[in-house]
Design a protein around this motif. Sequence first.
Motif, PDB file in Angstrom:
ATOM      1  N   VAL A 108       0.864  -1.184   0.000  1.00 57.28           N
ATOM      2  CA  VAL A 108       0.000   0.000   0.000  1.00 57.28           C
ATOM      3  C   VAL A 108       0.899   1.232   0.000  1.00 57.28           C
ATOM      4  N   CYS A 109       0.725   2.096  -0.988  1.00 58.68           N
ATOM      5  CA  CYS A 109       1.537   3.309  -1.059  1.00 58.68           C
ATOM      6  C   CYS A 109       0.655   4.496  -1.417  1.00 58.68           C
ATOM      7  N   TYR A 110       1.232   5.685  -1.302  1.00 55.24           N
ATOM      8  CA  TYR A 110       0.430   6.908  -1.398  1.00 55.24           C
ATOM      9  C   TYR A 110       1.043   7.920  -2.365  1.00 55.24           C
ATOM     10  N   VAL A 111       0.162   8.555  -3.123  1.00 55.56           N
ATOM     11  CA  VAL A 111       0.504   9.745  -3.898  1.00 55.56           C
ATOM     12  C   VAL A 111      -0.367  10.874  -3.374  1.00 55.56           C
ATOM     13  N   THR A 112      -0.095  12.090  -3.820  1.00 56.08           N
ATOM     14  CA  THR A 112      -0.931  13.237  -3.448  1.00 56.08           C
ATOM     15  C   THR A 112      -1.342  13.968  -4.714  1.00 56.08           C
ATOM     16  N   LEU A 113      -2.643  14.122  -4.900  1.00 54.70           N
ATOM     17  CA  LEU A 113      -3.167  15.018  -5.929  1.00 54.70           C
ATOM     18  C   LEU A 113      -4.274  15.833  -5.273  1.00 54.70           C
ATOM     19  N   HIS A 114      -4.108  17.149  -5.283  1.00 54.59           N
ATOM     20  CA  HIS A 114      -5.114  18.020  -4.688  1.00 54.59           C
ATOM     21  C   HIS A 114      -6.239  18.242  -5.706  1.00 54.59           C
ATOM     22  N   VAL A 115      -7.389  17.700  -5.374  1.00 55.43           N
ATOM     23  CA  VAL A 115      -8.519  17.652  -6.307  1.00 55.43           C
ATOM     24  C   VAL A 115      -9.115  19.038  -6.477  1.00 55.43           C
ATOM     25  N   GLY A 116      -9.254  19.469  -7.726  1.00 59.18           N
ATOM     26  CA  GLY A 116      -9.921  20.731  -8.039  1.00 59.18           C
ATOM     27  C   GLY A 116     -11.338  20.467  -8.540  1.00 59.18           C
ATOM     28  N   LEU A 117     -12.190  21.477  -8.483  1.00 57.83           N
ATOM     29  CA  LEU A 117     -13.578  21.287  -8.916  1.00 57.83           C
ATOM     30  C   LEU A 117     -13.688  21.104 -10.417  1.00 57.83           C
ATOM     31  N   GLY A 118     -12.635  21.470 -11.158  1.00 57.49           N
ATOM     32  CA  GLY A 118     -12.644  21.267 -12.600  1.00 57.49           C
ATOM     33  C   GLY A 118     -12.766  19.799 -12.982  1.00 57.49           C
ATOM     34  N   THR A 119     -12.416  18.915 -12.061  1.00 59.60           N
ATOM     35  CA  THR A 119     -12.570  17.476 -12.289  1.00 59.60           C
ATOM     36  C   THR A 119     -13.975  17.140 -12.755  1.00 59.60           C
ATOM     37  N   PHE A 120     -14.962  17.860 -12.223  1.00 58.97           N
ATOM     38  CA  PHE A 120     -16.365  17.508 -12.457  1.00 58.97           C
ATOM     39  C   PHE A 120     -16.987  18.296 -13.612  1.00 58.97           C
ATOM     40  N   ARG A 121     -16.193  19.144 -14.252  1.00 59.92           N
ATOM     41  CA  ARG A 121     -16.731  19.951 -15.353  1.00 59.92           C
ATOM     42  C   ARG A 121     -17.006  19.058 -16.553  1.00 59.92           C
ATOM     43  N   PRO A 122     -18.246  19.061 -17.069  1.00 60.86           N
ATOM     44  CA  PRO A 122     -18.571  18.180 -18.199  1.00 60.86           C
ATOM     45  C   PRO A 122     -17.861  18.594 -19.478  1.00 60.86           C
ATOM     46  N   VAL A 123     -17.699  17.620 -20.370  1.00 63.64           N
ATOM     47  CA  VAL A 123     -17.112  17.887 -21.682  1.00 63.64           C
ATOM     48  C   VAL A 123     -18.237  18.291 -22.624  1.00 63.64           C
ATOM     49  N   LYS A 124     -18.208  19.531 -23.105  1.00 62.95           N
ATOM     50  CA  LYS A 124     -19.275  20.048 -23.961  1.00 62.95           C
ATOM     51  C   LYS A 124     -18.857  20.151 -25.417  1.00 62.95           C
ATOM     52  N   GLU A 125     -17.538  20.133 -25.680  1.00 58.91           N
ATOM     53  CA  GLU A 125     -17.064  20.275 -27.054  1.00 58.91           C
ATOM     54  C   GLU A 125     -17.420  19.035 -27.866  1.00 58.91           C
ATOM     55  N   GLU A 126     -17.713  19.240 -29.163  1.00 62.41           N
ATOM     56  CA  GLU A 126     -18.013  18.105 -30.029  1.00 62.41           C
ATOM     57  C   GLU A 126     -16.792  17.215 -30.201  1.00 62.41           C
ATOM     58  N   GLU A 127     -15.610  17.815 -30.267  1.00 69.51           N
ATOM     59  CA  GLU A 127     -14.365  17.058 -30.326  1.00 69.51           C
ATOM     60  C   GLU A 127     -13.738  17.075 -28.929  1.00 69.51           C
ATOM     61  N   ASN A 157     -15.489   5.018  -8.352  1.00 70.18           N
ATOM     62  CA  ASN A 157     -16.935   5.128  -8.191  1.00 70.18           C
ATOM     63  C   ASN A 157     -17.600   5.242  -9.564  1.00 70.18           C
ATOM     64  N   PHE A 158     -18.922   5.375  -9.559  1.00 73.60           N
ATOM     65  CA  PHE A 158     -19.681   5.542 -10.797  1.00 73.60           C
ATOM     66  C   PHE A 158     -19.846   7.036 -11.061  1.00 73.60           C
ATOM     67  N   HIS A 159     -19.545   7.443 -12.303  1.00 71.28           N
ATOM     68  CA  HIS A 159     -19.377   8.861 -12.608  1.00 71.28           C
ATOM     69  C   HIS A 159     -20.504   9.425 -13.469  1.00 71.28           C
ATOM     70  N   LEU A 160     -20.528  10.759 -13.531  1.00 72.15           N
ATOM     71  CA  LEU A 160     -21.521  11.471 -14.331  1.00 72.15           C
ATOM     72  C   LEU A 160     -21.296  11.256 -15.830  1.00 72.15           C
ATOM     73  N   PRO A 161     -22.387  11.203 -16.619  1.00 72.09           N
ATOM     74  CA  PRO A 161     -22.235  11.179 -18.078  1.00 72.09           C
ATOM     75  C   PRO A 161     -21.511  12.435 -18.549  1.00 72.09           C
ATOM     76  N   GLU A 162     -20.789  12.314 -19.654  1.00 75.75           N
ATOM     77  CA  GLU A 162     -20.085  13.428 -20.295  1.00 75.75           C
ATOM     78  C   GLU A 162     -18.931  13.972 -19.459  1.00 75.75           C
ATOM     79  N   SER A 163     -18.557  13.278 -18.368  1.00 73.98           N
ATOM     80  CA  SER A 163     -17.452  13.760 -17.554  1.00 73.98           C
ATOM     81  C   SER A 163     -16.132  13.187 -18.047  1.00 73.98           C
ATOM     82  N   THR A 164     -15.047  13.879 -17.716  1.00 73.00           N
ATOM     83  CA  THR A 164     -13.724  13.355 -18.064  1.00 73.00           C
ATOM     84  C   THR A 164     -13.440  12.067 -17.298  1.00 73.00           C
TER      85      THR A 164
END
Length: 312
Positions: free
Chosen positions: A170-189, A267-274
């Motif tokens: 068992v080992c650990y990394v650190t990533l400070h989660v930003g709210l941009g994680t949850f921003r949906p992808v709206k671009e067609e590409e 976990n189970f994630h939102l549609p259109e999310s990264t």
Amino acid sequence: MLDKETGARRHTHFYDLPSLLRPGDCLVLNDSRVLPARLIGHREPGGGAAEVLLLIDRGEKVWECLVRPGRRLKAGTRLSFGDGALTAQVLEVCENGNRLVRFQYEGIFLETLERLGKMPLPPYIKAELADPERYQTVYSRAVGSAAAPTAGLHFTKELLAQVEAMGVTVCYVTLHVGLGTFRPVKEEEITDHEMHAEYCMISAETAEAINATKRAGGRVICVGTTSCRTIESWAAEDGTLKESAGWTDIFIYPGYRFKALDSLITNFHLPESTLIMLVSALAGREHVLEAYREAVEQRYRFFSFGDAMFIG
């Protein structure tokens, strides 16, 4: 459990996780701790309500923040929290609509936040948590996230001890989660989607643990998309890692070739999310969609306090 190669699925409980692991595997967890980053106060003078959510520490007591009401919090606006125990001034409006805010306080900022701040819970959670620790993983250590790395919320200290006792590293990394994680992808590409940047770190000890697992033929199993993004950001083409730290805006979507990760607990994630795109890159879009359909039929819970899936 979802087999990333065949799409085969099996239902089990999270406390059965050791049955999915093997001695010689390596479990990688994100030890970032959620900042009590939501501050509720008022504007000065006049006393109109104001809310600030801390996002990124820009140094010199300046933070990039989300604010409400946005139209009222213009450059120069002064704010007060906790009967003046914490004051602030909006310095400027960023291009993305966020604000740069300079805070003034006595003592240590984190201690002030512990007294005055609230947990920045997702908007679909309406009630305040009686125990804020419910939105922290049991192994959280490095304060700095605006949201919890929620795949880790399933773990207890007892389960981690059981996993280690069976010969899993068992080992650990650190990533400070930003709210941009949850921003949906709206671009067609999807390649046009602008990923947010997040700060992450890998210690020399963790890098060597992952490298040793690879050399011995074990699996590297990330807990959460944040742990995955951290090691994939710094992995060499042969999957090896070294001590690293910096900002990452890695965007993982179908077609990506994983360099270090073998399996994922998420976990189970939102549609259109990264996030769901990352999962689809690992297990295949059709396999993931079938798993999600079955999860809906079985009334699994989605999102932050929802159920988890082992992809291996």
